[in-house]
Design a protein around this motif. Structure first.
Motif, PDB file in Angstrom:
ATOM      1  N   ALA A  98       0.819  -1.211   0.000  1.00 26.97           N
ATOM      2  CA  ALA A  98       0.000   0.000   0.000  1.00 26.97           C
ATOM      3  C   ALA A  98       0.855   1.264   0.000  1.00 26.97           C
ATOM      4  N   GLN A  99       2.112   1.158   0.459  1.00 30.10           N
ATOM      5  CA  GLN A  99       3.004   2.316   0.460  1.00 30.10           C
ATOM      6  C   GLN A  99       3.409   2.708  -0.959  1.00 30.10           C
ATOM      7  N   ARG A 100       3.575   1.700  -1.824  1.00 36.10           N
ATOM      8  CA  ARG A 100       3.949   1.957  -3.218  1.00 36.10           C
ATOM      9  C   ARG A 100       3.230   0.950  -4.113  1.00 36.10           C
ATOM     10  N   PRO A 101       1.948   1.141  -4.339  1.00 32.62           N
ATOM     11  CA  PRO A 101       1.143   0.138  -5.044  1.00 32.62           C
ATOM     12  C   PRO A 101       1.560  -0.101  -6.490  1.00 32.62           C
ATOM     13  N   GLU A 102       2.257   0.850  -7.078  1.00 30.04           N
ATOM     14  CA  GLU A 102       2.646   0.689  -8.487  1.00 30.04           C
ATOM     15  C   GLU A 102       3.769  -0.313  -8.694  1.00 30.04           C
ATOM     16  N   ARG A 103       4.376  -0.794  -7.604  1.00 31.77           N
ATOM     17  CA  ARG A 103       5.548  -1.654  -7.722  1.00 31.77           C
ATOM     18  C   ARG A 103       5.210  -3.098  -8.089  1.00 31.77           C
ATOM     19  N   LEU A 104       3.943  -3.508  -7.950  1.00 35.43           N
ATOM     20  CA  LEU A 104       3.582  -4.897  -8.245  1.00 35.43           C
ATOM     21  C   LEU A 104       2.319  -4.944  -9.093  1.00 35.43           C
ATOM     22  N   GLY A 105       2.410  -5.600 -10.248  1.00 37.34           N
ATOM     23  CA  GLY A 105       1.275  -5.726 -11.149  1.00 37.34           C
ATOM     24  C   GLY A 105       0.535  -7.035 -10.961  1.00 37.34           C
ATOM     25  N   SER A 106      -0.633  -7.141 -11.598  1.00 38.38           N
ATOM     26  CA  SER A 106      -1.478  -8.308 -11.404  1.00 38.38           C
ATOM     27  C   SER A 106      -0.890  -9.578 -12.029  1.00 38.38           C
ATOM     28  N   ALA A 107      -0.026  -9.434 -13.042  1.00 39.02           N
ATOM     29  CA  ALA A 107       0.572 -10.623 -13.656  1.00 39.02           C
ATOM     30  C   ALA A 107       1.530 -11.305 -12.685  1.00 39.02           C
ATOM     31  N   ALA A 108       2.400 -10.515 -12.044  1.00 37.49           N
ATOM     32  CA  ALA A 108       3.374 -11.079 -11.110  1.00 37.49           C
ATOM     33  C   ALA A 108       2.711 -11.564  -9.824  1.00 37.49           C
ATOM     34  N   VAL A 109       1.620 -10.914  -9.430  1.00 35.07           N
ATOM     35  CA  VAL A 109       1.000 -11.275  -8.155  1.00 35.07           C
ATOM     36  C   VAL A 109       0.461 -12.702  -8.186  1.00 35.07           C
ATOM     37  N   GLU A 110       0.105 -13.205  -9.358  1.00 31.62           N
ATOM     38  CA  GLU A 110      -0.392 -14.586  -9.453  1.00 31.62           C
ATOM     39  C   GLU A 110       0.678 -15.574  -8.999  1.00 31.62           C
ATOM     40  N   GLN A 111       1.934 -15.306  -9.369  1.00 28.62           N
ATOM     41  CA  GLN A 111       3.031 -16.185  -8.965  1.00 28.62           C
ATOM     42  C   GLN A 111       3.294 -16.084  -7.457  1.00 28.62           C
ATOM     43  N   LEU A 112       3.164 -14.876  -6.910  1.00 30.07           N
ATOM     44  CA  LEU A 112       3.384 -14.694  -5.466  1.00 30.07           C
ATOM     45  C   LEU A 112       2.268 -15.379  -4.667  1.00 30.07           C
ATOM     46  N   VAL A 113       1.044 -15.275  -5.158  1.00 33.62           N
ATOM     47  CA  VAL A 113      -0.085 -15.930  -4.483  1.00 33.62           C
ATOM     48  C   VAL A 113       0.108 -17.442  -4.496  1.00 33.62           C
ATOM     49  N   LYS A 114       0.568 -17.980  -5.628  1.00 35.12           N
ATOM     50  CA  LYS A 114       0.819 -19.414  -5.737  1.00 35.12           C
ATOM     51  C   LYS A 114       1.866 -19.852  -4.710  1.00 35.12           C
ATOM     52  N   ALA A 115       2.924 -19.059  -4.566  1.00 38.76           N
ATOM     53  CA  ALA A 115       3.973 -19.384  -3.595  1.00 38.76           C
ATOM     54  C   ALA A 115       3.436 -19.329  -2.168  1.00 38.76           C
ATOM     55  N   ALA A 116       2.587 -18.328  -1.880  1.00 37.62           N
ATOM     56  CA  ALA A 116       2.010 -18.205  -0.538  1.00 37.62           C
ATOM     57  C   ALA A 116       1.132 -19.412  -0.213  1.00 37.62           C
ATOM     58  N   ARG A 117       0.364 -19.878  -1.196  1.00 34.04           N
ATOM     59  CA  ARG A 117      -0.490 -21.050  -0.991  1.00 34.04           C
ATOM     60  C   ARG A 117       0.327 -22.309  -0.748  1.00 34.04           C
ATOM     61  N   GLU A 118       1.536 -22.353  -1.284  1.00 35.17           N
ATOM     62  CA  GLU A 118       2.393 -23.522  -1.124  1.00 35.17           C
ATOM     63  C   GLU A 118       3.255 -23.439   0.130  1.00 35.17           C
ATOM     64  N   GLY A 119       2.946 -22.459   0.993  1.00 37.31           N
ATOM     65  CA  GLY A 119       3.635 -22.380   2.282  1.00 37.31           C
ATOM     66  C   GLY A 119       4.838 -21.474   2.329  1.00 37.31           C
ATOM     67  N   ARG A 120       5.018 -20.623   1.317  1.00 40.19           N
ATOM     68  CA  ARG A 120       6.188 -19.740   1.310  1.00 40.19           C
ATOM     69  C   ARG A 120       5.787 -18.286   1.570  1.00 40.19           C
ATOM     70  N   GLU A 121       4.885 -18.095   2.535  1.00 44.47           N
ATOM     71  CA  GLU A 121       4.391 -16.751   2.859  1.00 44.47           C
ATOM     72  C   GLU A 121       5.513 -15.806   3.263  1.00 44.47           C
ATOM     73  N   ALA A 122       6.442 -16.293   4.074  1.00 42.07           N
ATOM     74  CA  ALA A 122       7.538 -15.442   4.545  1.00 42.07           C
ATOM     75  C   ALA A 122       8.348 -14.905   3.374  1.00 42.07           C
ATOM     76  N   LEU A 123       8.595 -15.748   2.370  1.00 38.73           N
ATOM     77  CA  LEU A 123       9.342 -15.311   1.190  1.00 38.73           C
ATOM     78  C   LEU A 123       8.544 -14.276   0.393  1.00 38.73           C
ATOM     79  N   VAL A 124       7.225 -14.449   0.330  1.00 41.25           N
ATOM     80  CA  VAL A 124       6.374 -13.500  -0.394  1.00 41.25           C
ATOM     81  C   VAL A 124       6.425 -12.133   0.285  1.00 41.25           C
ATOM     82  N   ILE A 125       6.281 -12.115   1.603  1.00 39.90           N
ATOM     83  CA  ILE A 125       6.342 -10.853   2.363  1.00 39.90           C
ATOM     84  C   ILE A 125       7.703 -10.194   2.162  1.00 39.90           C
TER      85      ILE A 125
END
Length: 321
Positions: free
Chosen positions: A211-238
């Motif tokens: 929320a501090q810099r919303p332009e830094r992440l687009g919806s295409a890349a966020v799909e990969q980060l969400v996938k990683a978070a679902r697979e248990g890599r939340e800390a890496l996503v953060i």
């Protein structure tokens, strides 16, 4: 007496005097069953959609006015976040050219105005010492003002996907409409809305940082980060989102690579070299459970014979156990 005659007699016996009429209509009874409640919800959603369509039409047909900058007030949460470079570019443009798109405001009870869309333009006009600014005054219900802020910003191609997500999420919570209805209302594809709403699946800490810099992440890349978070890599996503916000040089591609599963490098042991005198006869290597015996080019004609000997040796060893 005929049936028609009996009906006429009944009609004459009905008294329609005002004194006999009910004092007031009975209040509507709220539906108690699940189907009834669903029908009621669908009615409210339809009503909300009609209001939104009217709002979009009002935004397109509104007429501009010249308003004093001193009477404009910023409402927290409505200003679109710009990078330092984007803000500087906008300021340079407004310093040299007239305002291309008027800001949108809503009238307050004290006669002044709350900015609905255009907070950055109004702020720059203040910095430039301008006394008046072109503005569209919305005459709409107060409950629709936040919707107006969303749709006004949606007209800007520079609005980040994350800011669109927050706007869509707010609209969805207020109206109860689903993603398909949301896409239709916003006038964009269902696929695009679904991709934007993937931000909702990011860890809360990552969303707070983004929320501090919303332009830094687009919806295409966020799909990969969400996938990683679902697979248990939340800390890496953060961690990856934190790097995106903190560093200009850290890219979205690097963020995706940061959360990917790291493939372990297999350990390759040095080859065992068998010599005849000073000349190597063969090399024996072992990697990932595979044993290789490599003969020099000149000794290749012996390879088949050695393969049979190795086979016989391994069989004898296994039988002897």
């Amino acid at each position: 007496m005929s049936t028609a005659s009996r009906q006429r007699d009944k009609a004459r016996s009905i008294n329609l005097d005002e004194d006999d009429a009910p004092a007031s209509p009975l209040p509507p009874v709220a539906p108690r069953t699940a189907p009834g409640q669903l029908i009621g919800l669908q009615g409210r959603v339809h009503s909300q959609q009609q209001e939104i369509e009217q709002l979009k039409k009002a935004l397109q047909e509104r007429a501009p006015s010249r308003l004093p900058v001193a009477k404009l007030h910023e409402v927290e949460g409505r200003r679109r976040k710009l990078t330092t470079e984007e803000y500087a570019e906008l300021k340079a443009n407004l310093e040299r050219y007239p305002l291309a798109q008027p800001i949108t405001v809503a009238r307050r009870l004290d006669g002044e105005f709350d900015i609905v869309a255009g907070n950055n333009r109004a702020a720059i006009y203040r910095e430039l010492g301008r006394e008046e600014i072109d503005a569209m005054v919305l005459d709409i219900d107060e409950s629709m003002i936040e919707h107006a802020a969303l749709f006004s910003n949606l007209l800007s191609p520079a609005l980040s996907d994350f800011e669109k997500y927050w706007g869509f999420k707010t609209l969805q919570e207020q109206t109860g409409i689903n993603k398909e209805e949301l896409a239709k209302t916003a006038g964009i594809s269902d696929t695009h809305v679904r991709r934007i709403m993937k931000f909702d699946l990011l860890p809360e800490a990552a969303k707070e940082t983004l929320a501090q810099r919303p332009e830094r992440l687009g919806s295409a890349a966020v799909e990969q980060l969400v996938k990683a978070a679902r697979e248990g890599r939340e800390a890496l996503v953060i961690e990856a989102v934190g790097k995106l916000v903190e560093s200009e040089t850290f890219t979205q591609a690097q963020a995706v690579a940061h959360v990917a599963v790291k493939k372990e490098k297999s350990e390759r042991k040095p080859a065992l070299v068998i010599k005849r005198g000073q000349l190597p006869v063969c090399q024996i290597t072992s990697r990932n459970g595979v044993v290789g015996v490599n003969f020099p080019e000149k000794g290749g004609e012996d390879a088949d014979a050695w393969a049979q000997r190795i086979h016989d040796f391994i069989e004898a060893e296994l039988k002897g156990r």
